[in-house]
Scaffold this active site. Structure first.
Site, PDB file in Angstrom:
ATOM      1  N   SER A  52       0.842  -1.189   0.000  1.00 22.86           N
ATOM      2  CA  SER A  52       0.000   0.000   0.000  1.00 22.86           C
ATOM      3  C   SER A  52       0.884   1.249   0.000  1.00 22.86           C
ATOM      4  O   SER A  52       1.691   1.445  -0.905  1.00 22.86           O
ATOM      5  CB  SER A  52      -0.945  -0.038   1.198  1.00 22.86           C
ATOM      6  OG  SER A  52      -1.950   0.936   1.087  1.00 22.86           O
ATOM      7  N   ASP A 102      -9.007  -5.865  -4.855  1.00 23.76           N
ATOM      8  CA  ASP A 102      -8.594  -4.691  -4.086  1.00 23.76           C
ATOM      9  C   ASP A 102      -9.406  -3.473  -4.513  1.00 23.76           C
ATOM     10  O   ASP A 102      -9.350  -3.047  -5.662  1.00 23.76           O
ATOM     11  CB  ASP A 102      -7.104  -4.428  -4.314  1.00 23.76           C
ATOM     12  CG  ASP A 102      -6.526  -3.397  -3.356  1.00 23.76           C
ATOM     13  OD1 ASP A 102      -7.313  -2.695  -2.685  1.00 23.76           O
ATOM     14  OD2 ASP A 102      -5.291  -3.297  -3.279  1.00 23.76           O
ATOM     15  N   HIS A 106      -7.265  -5.846  -0.555  1.00 20.64           N
ATOM     16  CA  HIS A 106      -6.076  -5.038  -0.335  1.00 20.64           C
ATOM     17  C   HIS A 106      -5.087  -5.687   0.630  1.00 20.64           C
ATOM     18  O   HIS A 106      -3.869  -5.562   0.464  1.00 20.64           O
ATOM     19  CB  HIS A 106      -6.498  -3.658   0.193  1.00 20.64           C
ATOM     20  CG  HIS A 106      -5.393  -2.665   0.259  1.00 20.64           C
ATOM     21  ND1 HIS A 106      -4.624  -2.320  -0.834  1.00 20.64           N
ATOM     22  CD2 HIS A 106      -4.895  -1.926   1.299  1.00 20.64           C
ATOM     23  CE1 HIS A 106      -3.726  -1.415  -0.486  1.00 20.64           C
ATOM     24  NE2 HIS A 106      -3.853  -1.166   0.797  1.00 20.64           N
TER      25      HIS A 106
END
Length: 755
Positions: free
Chosen positions: A610, A698, A730
């Site tokens: 991320s 995601d 995610h």
């Protein structure tokens, strides 16, 4: 050198299998006190744990019970009362206030059509006494079992259960759907509800008297043709099946279910519980208009505390407007409610305020305000996803919470009258402490370190003013994992990298090192910045860093400026400076560690997910001579292209330093600024081989971000490989994806660092 320790992929896999067996402690519940014939007291402690099952490819849950003998001021004896047993298909469970009953929401796979059904069960101390097929009742859609909206709350009288479910959505019809010949006019032909299903007003009669369906939000209605493909918004990442929640009540004696009236249409209710006299419901209401933004890990969504009266149906707002609130908790004497509060919008995670609402005076006050700067010896501020379900002391004045304090997590007791705080773990081992529950002043907590998996701790909360004398007892130990040493170091950025408004901020890093082998042996270094960016690594158990360390890598976990636990000033310093301040902090930390530790500067790699992937890709391009391999999981690579595809468009503008509103349309200069702060700006300078891992589902950082980077690297002849994980979002937290990701990561690092 790695292959000298682990000579094959099979040995790496076996190491991962060994470490992944360590279970995580998830929940705890204390039973009522029992007095023995000799006058002593004991209670049962029920705990729930989660464990990865690599053979089944899933997370399993199991329970274990303990006995705690106490004299009201200390633990006299404690120990296990049973072996572990797996919990099958339980979605939610809740003990009644007296401990005499337990409610369980269970999923059951239908034998006829293999569809999943939901049952709400009630158990007493001897057997199951109720089992209600909620799917067959068809009063609402799926019951929510998430941490954001979901709840399962007993009324104080123990006669009703409160929960949250998806609003019933009538089945749509095609313009060309064939219909059976009409034989007679019936309620089904006319679209009118049958008499037995006429909606009942919540207050007249009270839900105890019947099981009617709520009109408005939950009742059946005639659906015009042509609505089969109408788009229904949801709440984003990990909440894609949550759209329109409704509050529901089960009358335990009558085995009936009602969908409550009174909640305004413009609110999405959740985290509900019964009012002190059982005549109403208190809940958190989120505003879904003009459109829903992702809620997962976003404690900045506009919301408020509400009360709906079950007699009149009136709904009253109890908290301030234009803020974000969550995690309300009612005191044992049923007089006061505490809850957490953040500013609406802005950074997704902040230093939160602890607010208190007095039920009888109707007055609100701030117990603990946001803390600008962390200082040792003072309360660091509140940085937690939620308060414990039971957090109040028996005196209904003090409460317990855990919060991040720089790179560790500690437990504090808070006096809600004076606002004073006392650490209960100041003299305890350094690591990560979490409160699981407190009941009758018996406190249950979880503890871990980077080299020690979860352990179970219990204590009796001392009286007011004596809290520092708390004595922790280990109820379930976990032997430390051998071969890992760790420590926390603090760094100060150089003057030229100081923030002009928030000067003097420092930051931390946690370094894990293999303790086996020669002390002079230079280990390769894996650098791991966290995601968020307003998140934090705490000195607790983490599978990937521990396993990498056991393989033979030193692992550097960097809590750059903007991380939680260092004060709100640190959080505020980062928006507008992503791609520079956070990148420079990580690079400074890497250079310092390479200078001070016996590590191999020629074998340094990056691993991040991320925003951690965002930083890894930035570092590859901005400092290509430092890094020699990289693994990124669902990375942000182009903020400008992400803003229109993510469930959190506000993140893209806020972290770029731009104002956000729902009707925001970036102008060309703002698009340029988003691209300017993105790793794609530096892709031409990347030389290190890159392994990308992407979750197909995601919603937070859509996989198109990773694909964009993959294609750019391929076009520039940079060695790259892409792993695509269907059914993963995610977090890439599926057991199979997590295990496969670790194996591919290690093999990629070994290959390209020439280990």
């Amino acid at each position: 050198w790695v292959l000298q320790v682990l000579s094959s992929a099979e040995e790496v896999a076996e190491l991962y299998r060994e470490l992944s067996r360590h279970p995580g402690l998830k929940a705890a519940c204390l039973g009522p006190d029992v007095t023995t014939q000799y006058g002593g007291k004991y209670c049962s402690l029920y705990t729930e744990w989660s464990q990865r099952d690599l053979e089944r490819g899933e997370h399993i849950k199991f329970c274990r019970q303990y006995l705690i003998f106490h004299d009201g001021s200390s633990i006299v004896y404690s120990g296990p009362a049973s072996t572990c047993s797996e919990i099958k298909d339980e979605l939610l469970s809740r003990e009644s206030p007296s401990g005499a009953l337990k409610a369980v929401l269970r999923k059951v796979h239908s034998k006829e059509n293999k569809e999943e059904k939901q049952f709400l069960e009630v158990w007493d101390q001897n057997c199951k006494v109720k089992s209600i097929d909620l799917t067959a009742l068809d009063k609402h859609g799926t019951v929510y079992d998430d941490d954001h909206f979901g709840c399962l709350a007993w009324s104080h009288s123990e006669t009703h259960l409160l929960y949250v479910a998806e609003k019933k959505r009538p089945k749509a019809e095609s313009f060309f759907q064939s219909k059976a010949p009409e034989l007679s006019a019936s309620s089904e032909d006319t679209g009118r509800p049958e008499k037995a299903d006429v909606p009942l007003k919540v207050g007249s009669p009270h839900p105890r008297a019947g099981g009617g369906q709520r009109g408005g939000r939950g009742a059946d209605r005639v659906v015009p043709q042509g609505e089969q493909f109408v788009y229904h918004e949801d709440w984003g990442e990990a909440l894609s099946k949550r759209s329109v929640p409704v509050l529901c009540v089960m009358d335990v004696e009558a085995s009936s279910v009602s969908v409550l009236e009174g909640v305004p249409e413009h609110l999405s209710p959740g985290q509900a519980f019964w009012s002190p006299d059982d005549t109403g419901v208190v809940f958190v209401g989120w505003w879904p208009e003009p459109f829903r933004l992702g809620l997962q890990h976003c404690t900045n969504r506009r919301s408020a505390l509400f009360y709906v009266d079950l007699t009149s149906g009136a709904c009253e707002q109890l908290s301030q407007n234009n803020v974000a609130v969550w995690s309300p908790r009612l005191s044992p004497d049923r007089c006061r409610i505490v809850y957490l509060e953040n500013d609406a919008l802005g950074p997704h995670q902040q230093c939160s305020r602890l607010r208190l609402y007095d039920w009888y005076t109707k007055e609100s006050s701030t117990v603990l305000a946001a803390v600008p700067r962390q200082a040792w010896g003072a309360f660091p501020g509140i940085y937690c996803g939620a308060l414990p379900g039971l957090c109040w002391a028996a005196d209904s004045r003090r409460l317990l919470l855990d919060t991040v304090q720089r790179s560790q997590q500690d437990v504090f007791v808070v006096d809600t009258v004076t606002g004073s705080t006392t650490s209960l773990t100041a003299d305890a081992p350094q690591g990560s402490w979490s409160v699981l529950t407190i009941d009758r002043d018996i406190l249950v907590a979880r503890f871990s370190t980077p080299s020690c998996p979860h352990t179970l701790k219990v204590a009796v909360l001392p009286g007011a003013g004596l809290e520092a004398q708390v004595r922790w007892v280990c109820l379930q130990d976990a032997p430390p994992v051998p071969g890992i040493t760790w420590g926390i170091r603090t760094l100060q950025p150089p003057p030229e990298q100081e923030h002009p408004q928030y000067g003097g901020l420092d930051f931390d890093a946690i370094l894990l090192r293999p303790s086996e082998g020669s002390a002079t042996q230079k280990r390769p270094l894996v650098v791991m910045p966290h995601g968020g960016p307003h998140s934090v690594f705490t000195a607790g158990w983490m599978l990937y860093p521990a396993a990498l360390c056991r393989v033979g890598f030193a692992v550097l976990l960097v809590n750059y400026r903007g991380s939680l636990g260092f004060g709100q000033d640190s959080v505020n310093s980062l928006p507008g400076n992503v791609g520079t301040q956070d990148v420079h902090d990580v690079q400074l930390c890497v250079k310092r560690v390479l200078q001070e530790e016996s590590l191999d500067a020629g074998r340094v790699a990056l691993v991040g997910g991320s925003h951690g992937g965002f930083l890894a890709c930035h570092l590859l391009g901005q400092f290509p001579d430092t890094y020699h391999a990289c693994v990124v999981r669902n990375p942000v690579v182009n903020i400008a292209s992400m803003v229109a595809a993510t469930d959190i468009p506000d993140w893209c503008l806020t972290e770029t330093g731009l104002p956000y509103a729902h009707d925001t349309l970036p102008d060309p200069a703002q698009w340029t600024e988003m691209l300017h702060k993105s790793p794609m700006r530096y892709v031409d300078q990347v030389r290190a081989p890159v392994l990308l891992m992407l979750g197909e589902d995601d919603r937070r950082v859509p996989p198109q971000q990773g694909l964009e980077y993959y294609r750019a690297l391929k076009a520039r002849r940079v060695p790259t490989r892409l792993l695509w994980y269907p059914g993963n979002n995610h977090a890439l937290a599926g057991v199979e994806a997590e295990a496969d990701g670790f194996m591919n990561m290690v093999l990629w690092l070994v290959k390209h660092l020439r280990c």
